[in-house]
Design a protein around this motif. Structure first.
Motif, PDB file in Angstrom:
ATOM      1  N   TYR A 157       0.817  -1.212   0.000  1.00 15.61           N
ATOM      2  CA  TYR A 157       0.000   0.000   0.000  1.00 15.61           C
ATOM      3  C   TYR A 157       0.852   1.265   0.000  1.00 15.61           C
ATOM      4  CZ  TYR A 157      -2.418  -3.787   2.374  1.00 15.61           C
ATOM      5  OH  TYR A 157      -2.908  -5.000   2.727  1.00 15.61           O
ATOM      6  N   ASP A 158       2.148   1.148  -0.228  1.00 15.51           N
ATOM      7  CA  ASP A 158       3.045   2.294  -0.102  1.00 15.51           C
ATOM      8  C   ASP A 158       2.743   3.403  -1.098  1.00 15.51           C
ATOM      9  OD1 ASP A 158       4.351   0.958   1.926  1.00 15.51           O
ATOM     10  OD2 ASP A 158       5.785   0.030   0.558  1.00 15.51           O
ATOM     11  N   VAL A 159       2.188   3.073  -2.229  1.00 18.29           N
ATOM     12  CA  VAL A 159       1.916   4.065  -3.267  1.00 18.29           C
ATOM     13  C   VAL A 159       0.682   4.911  -2.943  1.00 18.29           C
ATOM     14  CG1 VAL A 159       0.460   2.636  -4.744  1.00 18.29           C
ATOM     15  CG2 VAL A 159       1.927   4.335  -5.779  1.00 18.29           C
ATOM     16  N   TRP A 160      -0.094   4.520  -1.968  1.00 18.82           N
ATOM     17  CA  TRP A 160      -1.373   5.175  -1.701  1.00 18.82           C
ATOM     18  C   TRP A 160      -1.221   6.622  -1.248  1.00 18.82           C
ATOM     19  CZ3 TRP A 160      -5.118   1.279   1.073  1.00 18.82           C
ATOM     20  CH2 TRP A 160      -5.347   0.198   0.217  1.00 18.82           C
ATOM     21  N   LEU A 167      -1.279  16.044  -4.862  1.00 23.64           N
ATOM     22  CA  LEU A 167      -2.471  16.864  -5.068  1.00 23.64           C
ATOM     23  C   LEU A 167      -2.553  17.981  -4.028  1.00 23.64           C
ATOM     24  CD1 LEU A 167      -4.887  17.159  -6.942  1.00 23.64           C
ATOM     25  CD2 LEU A 167      -6.187  15.748  -5.354  1.00 23.64           C
ATOM     26  N   ALA A 168      -2.110  17.715  -2.802  1.00 25.32           N
ATOM     27  CA  ALA A 168      -2.086  18.766  -1.780  1.00 25.32           C
ATOM     28  C   ALA A 168      -1.085  19.858  -2.148  1.00 25.32           C
ATOM     29  CB  ALA A 168      -1.743  18.171  -0.417  1.00 25.32           C
ATOM     30  N   ALA A 180      -6.067  21.742   0.223  1.00 25.63           N
ATOM     31  CA  ALA A 180      -4.810  21.025   0.439  1.00 25.63           C
ATOM     32  C   ALA A 180      -4.834  20.270   1.761  1.00 25.63           C
ATOM     33  CB  ALA A 180      -3.636  21.994   0.405  1.00 25.63           C
ATOM     34  N   GLY A 181      -5.338  20.919   2.805  1.00 25.62           N
ATOM     35  CA  GLY A 181      -5.438  20.247   4.101  1.00 25.62           C
ATOM     36  C   GLY A 181      -6.419  19.094   4.076  1.00 25.62           C
ATOM     37  N   ALA A 182      -7.541  19.284   3.382  1.00 26.31           N
ATOM     38  CA  ALA A 182      -8.534  18.201   3.281  1.00 26.31           C
ATOM     39  C   ALA A 182      -7.967  17.014   2.521  1.00 26.31           C
ATOM     40  CB  ALA A 182      -9.802  18.714   2.601  1.00 26.31           C
ATOM     41  N   VAL A 183      -7.217  17.281   1.464  1.00 25.08           N
ATOM     42  CA  VAL A 183      -6.614  16.194   0.681  1.00 25.08           C
ATOM     43  C   VAL A 183      -5.580  15.448   1.526  1.00 25.08           C
ATOM     44  CG1 VAL A 183      -5.102  15.725  -1.283  1.00 25.08           C
ATOM     45  CG2 VAL A 183      -7.089  17.202  -1.573  1.00 25.08           C
ATOM     46  N   LEU A 184      -4.772  16.186   2.283  1.00 25.16           N
ATOM     47  CA  LEU A 184      -3.797  15.519   3.164  1.00 25.16           C
ATOM     48  C   LEU A 184      -4.490  14.676   4.233  1.00 25.16           C
ATOM     49  CD1 LEU A 184      -0.938  18.096   3.791  1.00 25.16           C
ATOM     50  CD2 LEU A 184      -0.825  15.925   2.570  1.00 25.16           C
ATOM     51  N   ALA A 185      -5.610  15.175   4.760  1.00 29.27           N
ATOM     52  CA  ALA A 185      -6.355  14.408   5.757  1.00 29.27           C
ATOM     53  C   ALA A 185      -6.899  13.119   5.147  1.00 29.27           C
ATOM     54  CB  ALA A 185      -7.487  15.242   6.327  1.00 29.27           C
ATOM     55  N   MET A 186      -7.425  13.197   3.929  1.00 33.25           N
ATOM     56  CA  MET A 186      -7.918  11.978   3.267  1.00 33.25           C
ATOM     57  C   MET A 186      -6.781  10.995   3.029  1.00 33.25           C
ATOM     58  SD  MET A 186     -10.889  13.209   0.596  1.00 33.25           S
ATOM     59  CE  MET A 186      -9.714  13.797  -0.567  1.00 33.25           C
TER      60      MET A 186
END
Length: 191
Positions: A157-160, A167-168, A180-186
């Motif tokens: 799963y390392d590529v996930w 994208l962030a 950016a913060g929402a994408v990092l949280a996801m």
């Protein structure tokens, strides 16, 4: 509700065992655990009598990895295209574009740092360059031997996390800091 209750019980059990051993061993974040749990449920539905691991059982996870890699290619393409377009759209002074600086950080040639060159004619080559470099960067990610080994040969799963991080960075480069913060949280929920 039953499925989510069982999923939560995994974390509850890990916390209880961690209290007894003074060591927390479960390293699956909720998003990854959810994907693996759905994959496990699917395999038990399709192959209820299976008692040992088979290579063909990895097919759903391979599809997830392929989708995430494709998402990463799109994110890398957008980021590189944005950076190239931004470089030419803002009208950087020539001394910043050439990278040849003399003493004091100023260029040995070209306009003084306070002047900006006039609008460039023929913006089409710059747009084409942004598309070509974006596609090249996406292809480098898609055909990266480390990504292929991790996601498709070893099936990890390392590529996930990569697409979410890229994208962030893209969102931050566009001044979309909340996104950016929402994408990092996801991404943090997956890796």
């Amino acid at each position: 509700p039953l499925f989510l209750g069982r999923l939560q019980s995994v974390y509850t059990r890990a916390e209880q065992e961690a209290g007894r051993r003074d060591h927390y061993v479960l390293d699956y974040v909720p998003g990854k655990m959810l994907i693996v749990a759905v994959w496990n449920w699917y395999e038990r539905r399709v192959h209820p009598t299976a008692r040992f691991w088979r290579a063909r059982d990895m097919k759903p996870l391979l599809w997830v990895n392929t989708f995430i890699e494709l998402f990463g290619c799109v994110a890398i393409f957008l980021l590189v295209r944005h950076w190239i377009n931004r470089r030419y759209a803002t009208g950087f002074p020539r001394y910043l574009q050439t990278g040849t600086h003399g003493a004091g950080g100023h260029a040995n040639h070209g306009p003084p740092p306070t002047e900006r060159p006039g609008p460039k004619t023929g913006a089409t080559p710059h747009l084409r360059r942004a598309w070509i470099l974006g596609l090249f960067a996406a292809a480098l990610f898609w055909f990266n031997p480390a990504v292929l080994q991790s996601a498709h040969n070893w099936v990890q799963y390392d590529v996930w996390i990569i697409p979410f991080y890229v994208l962030a960075v893209y969102c931050a480069g566009r001044d979309w800091f909340f996104a950016a913060g929402a994408v990092l949280a996801m991404g943090g929920w997956l890796k």
